[in-house]
Design a protein around this motif. Structure first.
Motif, PDB file in Angstrom:
ATOM      1  N   GLY A  25      -9.911   8.317   0.475  1.00 28.43           N
ATOM      2  CA  GLY A  25      -8.884   7.582   0.286  1.00 28.43           C
ATOM      3  C   GLY A  25      -8.952   5.976   0.963  1.00 28.43           C
ATOM      4  O   GLY A  25      -8.132   5.090   1.421  1.00 28.43           O
ATOM      5  N   ASP A  37       0.746  -1.031   0.017  1.00 27.38           N
ATOM      6  CA  ASP A  37      -0.127  -0.012  -0.118  1.00 27.38           C
ATOM      7  C   ASP A  37       0.648   1.114   0.331  1.00 27.38           C
ATOM      8  O   ASP A  37       0.650   2.160  -0.677  1.00 27.38           O
ATOM      9  CB  ASP A  37      -1.061  -0.012   0.971  1.00 27.38           C
ATOM     10  N   ARG A  94      -5.398  10.592  -4.708  1.00 25.81           N
ATOM     11  CA  ARG A  94      -4.182   9.346  -4.594  1.00 25.81           C
ATOM     12  C   ARG A  94      -4.876   7.884  -5.399  1.00 25.81           C
ATOM     13  O   ARG A  94      -5.591   7.828  -4.661  1.00 25.81           O
ATOM     14  CB  ARG A  94      -3.288   9.564  -3.451  1.00 25.81           C
ATOM     15  N   VAL A 132       1.031   4.213  -2.956  1.00 26.50           N
ATOM     16  CA  VAL A 132      -0.605   5.437  -3.256  1.00 26.50           C
ATOM     17  C   VAL A 132       0.651   6.132  -3.761  1.00 26.50           C
ATOM     18  O   VAL A 132       0.106   7.946  -3.920  1.00 26.50           O
ATOM     19  CB  VAL A 132      -0.178   6.012  -1.930  1.00 26.50           C
ATOM     20  N   TRP A 180      -8.765  13.084  -0.857  1.00 24.50           N
ATOM     21  CA  TRP A 180      -6.930  11.942  -0.730  1.00 24.50           C
ATOM     22  C   TRP A 180      -6.819  12.245  -2.282  1.00 24.50           C
ATOM     23  O   TRP A 180      -5.496  12.742  -2.552  1.00 24.50           O
ATOM     24  CB  TRP A 180      -7.450  10.965  -1.178  1.00 24.50           C
ATOM     25  N   HIS A 234      -6.870   1.274  -9.203  1.00 26.33           N
ATOM     26  CA  HIS A 234      -6.954   1.697  -8.367  1.00 26.33           C
ATOM     27  C   HIS A 234      -6.964   3.913  -8.121  1.00 26.33           C
ATOM     28  O   HIS A 234      -7.149   4.381  -6.969  1.00 26.33           O
ATOM     29  CB  HIS A 234      -5.075   1.967  -7.406  1.00 26.33           C
TER      30      HIS A 234
END
Length: 254
Positions: free
Chosen positions: A92, A29, A64, A33, A62, A138
């Motif tokens: 997020g 993770d 991202r 990101v 967020w 994502h």
């Protein structure tokens, strides 16, 4: 500051270079990101974060890549499509902060897989039981439509995530045909005996695929998008039954 010895997050090959070596989901993770491998998606997610929806104009988005959510030893994966512009891209966390997420978590909660019947923010106390939310893409895509190239660029993240779930993984609920199609090459590359022709997606479709760590049960579910839920193509009862079935197969839940 970017380490000059590390791959450039703007490099198209960044996911393929960085995902396989992640030692655990936290490390995966953390690498995820930073990813900027798909210029169209980077531009769109950041524009959405700058412009913002009126209801959220005072929030910091967020904007991202959004990582998966759920325990690292989950026997059940729920595979979606991509973060929503004012849901996951804002908060997020996958499936958080919009009507789609409330529908999904109401069904997960009813099936004993989630602590709360809604998902509103990263600090709302939500927990998943034996279940991890996974996304083939994502970053939020324009019109909720990632290109084939963007899907393929992002694939190493999902491949490593499922690999790290490892022998514990026993079942997956796939939300929609996009996720179903994105999953099949990942399973093939991981050594699963995906049949030819490939299993066809449908709501309630169930197929068992043998893998290196044992069988994996795949169950199809219509995506809980507003279009599907407002037209009753997918009802709360239909979604809850899919998750209860998956929970029984995986041995997940409370």
């Amino acid at each position: 500051m970017h380490d000059p010895a590390a791959p450039d997050p703007n490099d198209r090959d960044y996911p393929a270079l960085m995902a396989p070596g992640a030692r655990d989901l936290d490390a995966l993770d953390a690498r995820l990101v930073d990813c900027r491998a798909c210029p169209r998606l980077v531009e769109w997610r950041e524009e959405v974060g700058r412009v913002r929806r009126a209801a959220f104009r005072d929030e910091t988005y967020w904007a991202r890549p959004v990582p998966g959510f759920g325990p690292a030893d989950a026997p059940l994966a729920v595979i979606g499509l991509a973060p929503a512009a004012h849901g996951g891209n804002r908060t997020g966390r996958l499936f958080t902060g919009d009507p789609t997420s409330d529908f999904l978590f109401a069904a997960l909660h009813a099936a004993g897989l989630a602590a709360l019947p809604h998902s509103r923010s990263r600090d709302d106390g939500q927990r998943l039981y034996g279940t991890r939310l996974v996304s083939p893409v994502h970053c939020v895509p324009p019109d909720n439509r990632p290109s084939p190239a963007e899907r393929d660029n992002c694939r190493p993240w999902m491949a490593r995530e499922l690999d790290l779930l490892g022998p514990a993984l026993r079942a997956a609920v796939v939300l929609g045909g996009f996720g179903w199609q994105a999953l099949m090459p990942v399973l093939t590359a991981a050594g699963y005996a995906v049949p030819r022709p490939r299993p066809v997606f449908g709501h309630g479709a169930h197929t068992r695929i043998e893998g290196p760590d044992g069988p994996l049960d795949l169950i199809g579910c219509y995506h809980p998008s507003p279009r599907n839920t407002s037209t009753k193509r997918l009802t709360p009862a239909m979604a809850t039954e899919v998750f209860r079935h998956a929970a029984r197969l995986a041995g997940a839940g409370r």
